[in-house]
Scaffold this motif. Structure first.
Motif, mmCIF file in Angstrom:
data_model
loop_
_atom_site.group_PDB
_atom_site.id
_atom_site.type_symbol
_atom_site.label_atom_id
_atom_site.label_comp_id
_atom_site.label_asym_id
_atom_site.label_seq_id
_atom_site.Cartn_x
_atom_site.Cartn_y
_atom_site.Cartn_z
ATOM 1 N N ILE A 1 41.996 37.033 15.777
ATOM 2 C CA ILE A 1 40.706 37.277 15.122
ATOM 3 C C ILE A 1 40.235 36.136 14.220
ATOM 4 O O ILE A 1 39.229 36.300 13.531
ATOM 5 C CB ILE A 1 40.732 38.595 14.326
ATOM 6 N N HIS A 2 40.900 35.000 14.199
ATOM 7 C CA HIS A 2 40.360 33.871 13.440
ATOM 8 C C HIS A 2 39.001 33.465 14.016
ATOM 9 O O HIS A 2 38.791 33.503 15.228
ATOM 10 C CB HIS A 2 41.325 32.693 13.467
ATOM 11 N N SER B 1 34.679 34.706 36.938
ATOM 12 C CA SER B 1 35.283 33.813 35.958
ATOM 13 C C SER B 1 35.649 34.563 34.691
ATOM 14 O O SER B 1 35.032 35.573 34.330
ATOM 15 C CB SER B 1 34.354 32.644 35.628
ATOM 16 N N LEU B 2 36.665 34.027 34.035
ATOM 17 C CA LEU B 2 37.249 34.616 32.827
ATOM 18 C C LEU B 2 37.160 33.592 31.709
ATOM 19 O O LEU B 2 37.402 32.400 31.927
ATOM 20 C CB LEU B 2 38.714 34.963 33.105
ATOM 21 N N LEU B 3 36.814 34.049 30.502
ATOM 22 C CA LEU B 3 36.786 33.180 29.331
ATOM 23 C C LEU B 3 37.896 33.598 28.375
ATOM 24 O O LEU B 3 37.995 34.768 28.007
ATOM 25 C CB LEU B 3 35.439 33.265 28.618
ATOM 26 N N VAL B 4 38.721 32.640 28.000
ATOM 27 C CA VAL B 4 39.770 32.887 27.016
ATOM 28 C C VAL B 4 39.290 32.381 25.668
ATOM 29 O O VAL B 4 39.106 31.171 25.479
ATOM 30 C CB VAL B 4 41.088 32.204 27.407
ATOM 31 N N ASP B 5 39.042 33.292 24.769
ATOM 32 C CA ASP B 5 38.551 33.083 23.410
ATOM 33 C C ASP B 5 37.075 32.680 23.377
ATOM 34 O O ASP B 5 36.583 31.937 24.241
ATOM 35 C CB ASP B 5 39.404 32.090 22.633
ATOM 36 N N THR C 1 39.445 45.293 15.694
ATOM 37 C CA THR C 1 38.617 44.380 14.904
ATOM 38 C C THR C 1 37.386 43.950 15.692
ATOM 39 O O THR C 1 36.272 43.921 15.158
ATOM 40 C CB THR C 1 39.428 43.145 14.488
ATOM 41 N N ILE C 2 37.575 43.628 16.960
ATOM 42 C CA ILE C 2 36.438 43.236 17.795
ATOM 43 C C ILE C 2 35.446 44.385 17.893
ATOM 44 O O ILE C 2 34.224 44.206 17.732
ATOM 45 C CB ILE C 2 36.915 42.833 19.202
#
Length: 272
Positions: free
Chosen positions: A78-79, A49-53, A115-116
């Motif tokens: 990056i918000h 499974s993949l998580l978007v945000d 940034t991450i």
């Protein structure tokens, strides 16, 4: 693929803490929520499974929705309501790939990936993978393509997730002014998740009003950063989406409109 809408709200969510507006009260009456934005996508063939945000509501979402922890993540921008839930990765993962764009943002002087990497340098169990916009990469058995959208003043990306002939398209946070090349990548989805923060009627309450008016004069962008409901539906028609759910919704929708189709709420699931 199975798509679960973990979070369908904007930066404050619905109900908003301490708010007694009609829409927040109606959400409580209905027993529904719109937590901060996040989408979970399962590859039913591989079990991955993949998580978007990474929503700040990450912990709550995974405790209340019956979905597995992700095998990988994609971060659109990056918000805080899309990124700060990544801190929840601490102690939960052995090795978590995090995919993000490598394009340098003139506003910050670094890419989303940079940034991450800097903000979460203490998370030694995440690995940030840099990707150029429009580059298609493989993760969890899906083909992923990040595409630039329009969310000033920061760079932000929409995403196409494909598996064979099946496509999920996510606009990300954006105005109606999505570049044509990006629209080509997002086009013809089986399911479109489109940013629709408020109805167009509320543009009169924004300090700079609305933009990108349709031929009838209806604004398709609220201010500069997000599509209106009407703008998102216009985009869905332009992209020839088979099915559309509107997400990243604010509690400013009038209560009589706030839970009407096709506005999504948390927990919705779609097999495509």
């Amino acid at each position: 693929m199975e798509v679960t809408l973990l979070g369908t709200g904007d930066t404050t969510g619905t109900p908003t803490p301490g708010c007694e507006c009609g829409t927040c009260q109606r959400a409580r009456e209905l027993g529904v929520e719109r937590s901060r934005y996040s989408v979970h996508v399962t590859n039913e063939e591989t079990g991955e499974s993949l998580l978007v945000d990474a929503s700040p509501d990450f912990r709550y979402q995974f405790l209340t929705q019956e979905v597995p922890l992700p095998d990988a993540m994609v971060i659109s921008h990056i918000h805080f309501d899309h990124l700060d839930g990544l801190g929840n990765a601490y102690r939960l993962f052995e090795d978590l790939p995090v995919h993000a764009a490598n394009e340098v943002d003139p506003k910050t002087g670094e890419s989303v990936a940079d940034t991450i990497r800097g903000k979460y340098d203490y998370l030694d169990r995440i690995t940030v993978h840099d990707h150029a916009p429009f580059e298609t990469v493989r993760s969890c058995g899906f083909d992923l393509t990040l595409v630039p959208v329009d969310h000033p003043p920061l760079v932000c990306y929409g995403l196409a997730i494909e598996k064979g002939d099946t496509k999920l398209s996510l606009t990300g946070d954006t105005s109606y002014a999505i570049p044509d090349r990006s629209k080509e990548v997002l086009s013809d989805p089986d399911l479109l998740l489109a940013d629709a923060i408020v109805p167009a009627s509320l543009c009169e309450d924004h300090p700079i009003g609305g933009r990108h008016h349709d031929p009838e004069g209806v604004p398709r962008t609220f201010g500069t950063k997000h599509m209106t409901r009407e703008g998102a539906l216009s985009l869905a028609e332009e992209l020839d989406a088979e099915r559309t759910r509107l997400v990243h919704l604010a509690h400013f929708y009038p209560p009589e409109e706030a839970f009407e189709e096709p506005l999504a709420v948390d927990g919705e699931r779609y097999g495509i």
